[in-house]
Design an enzyme around this catalytic site. Sequence first.
Site, short mmCIF file in Angstrom:
data_model
loop_
_atom_site.label_atom_id
_atom_site.label_comp_id
_atom_site.label_asym_id
_atom_site.label_seq_id
_atom_site.Cartn_x
_atom_site.Cartn_y
_atom_site.Cartn_z
N ASP A 55 -50.31 37.52 -58.52
CA ASP A 55 -49.48 37.52 -59.74
C ASP A 55 -50.05 36.54 -60.76
OD1 ASP A 55 -48.74 35.16 -58.53
OD2 ASP A 55 -46.57 35.50 -58.68
N SER A 56 -51.15 35.87 -60.41
CA SER A 56 -51.93 35.11 -61.41
C SER A 56 -52.36 36.06 -62.53
CB SER A 56 -53.16 34.47 -60.75
OG SER A 56 -53.86 35.41 -59.97
N ASP A 94 -49.47 40.85 -54.30
CA ASP A 94 -48.62 39.66 -54.43
C ASP A 94 -47.23 40.06 -54.92
OD1 ASP A 94 -48.35 36.96 -54.20
OD2 ASP A 94 -49.56 36.46 -55.95
N LYS A 124 -48.14 39.55 -50.07
CA LYS A 124 -48.05 38.09 -49.99
C LYS A 124 -46.78 37.66 -50.69
CE LYS A 124 -50.60 35.12 -52.64
NZ LYS A 124 -49.50 34.40 -53.31
N GLU A 126 -44.33 33.88 -51.58
CA GLU A 126 -44.37 32.43 -51.61
C GLU A 126 -43.16 31.81 -50.92
OE1 GLU A 126 -44.81 31.09 -55.67
OE2 GLU A 126 -46.61 32.30 -56.00
N GLU A 193 -52.20 26.22 -51.01
CA GLU A 193 -52.70 25.95 -52.36
C GLU A 193 -52.43 24.51 -52.78
OE1 GLU A 193 -51.66 28.85 -55.35
OE2 GLU A 193 -52.40 27.58 -56.98
O1 KIV Z 1 -51.69 34.83 -57.65
C1 KIV Z 1 -52.74 34.41 -57.14
O2 KIV Z 1 -53.87 34.70 -57.56
C2 KIV Z 1 -52.58 33.53 -55.98
C3 KIV Z 1 -53.78 32.77 -55.55
C4 KIV Z 1 -53.95 31.59 -56.42
C5 KIV Z 1 -53.72 32.39 -54.11
O3 KIV Z 1 -51.53 33.41 -55.46
#
Ligand code: KIV
Length: 293
Positions: A55-56, A94, A124, A126, A193
């Site tokens: 989600d970056s 994510d 993924k 968090e 992280e």
């Molecule tokens: O969103 C993302 O790219 C991430 C990485 C920084 C691990 O969660």
Amino acid sequence: MSTTPPNDSARKKVTTRTFHLKKQRSEPITMLSAYDYPTALAVDKAGIDSILVGDSLGMVVLGYENTIPVTMEDMLHHCKAVARGATIPLLVGDMPFMSYQSTWDKALDNAGRFLKEAGMDAVKLEGGRERAEVVRRIVDAGIPVMGHLGLTPQSVHAFGGFRAQGKTAEAAKRLVEDARILQEAGAFSIVLEAVPAQLAELISKELAIPTIGIGAGIGCDGQVLVIHDLIGQFDRFVPSFVKQYAQTHQIVLEAIQSFREEVNAGSFPTDEHSIFMKAEEWEALLDALRTDD
Ligand code: KIV
């Protein structure tokens, strides 16, 4: 020195089992983020084990200040593009902010969409102990889950900014416990992280599942970076733990400036970049236009 990845024919699809085998054999796991088809092709071709459609995306592609505004639709759209480009790496989607925090049903449905609609192999999410139950339920549905501890960007407001985590003995102990809890809940791997290197190494030794570090030192079982950071495409800010292997922002900028200068100077396009009619077709056109007059 760069090493060449094995031929495509010799490469096998990376799965969560590959992650476990690599940990057992002490072979580092490589992971990069990607958000589009051409980048997915390149990451796959380079022999990277896993792609995280992170989600970056919100920050490095969509231009938000943080990852909070990213939606399920944003994520699925980009996951689909990545899935069309990458065949070998393990694909991890994510889960965006508030797609798994409110109700179990919503979390399960959203996790399922990453696999059913977007071609991902895993999701993924968090958080630590507070997410154990949702991890358990998603895993029970047959969806592999990667955890994410330490600087979890969706909690940026709770942390008061993008800050390293686990720097005091008390905070570090809590992270060790969270990592154990996520493993117990069924996570197949955990991203660590922006946590101290000693702590990440301790957690990595403690767990049977592999840890993937970003700003967490050499002691993790694998490493992940945001692709825009690695290639120097995102220059708004560069976290101290990022290594830029190229400066593509500058290369792209110079290419765009050259285009502008050449168009303004009338030196682009030349004949080389133009399409021409055959002489007889051109003459026929002129004749036809004359006849019409
Ligand atoms: O969103 C993302 O790219 C991430 C990485 C920084 C691990 O969660």
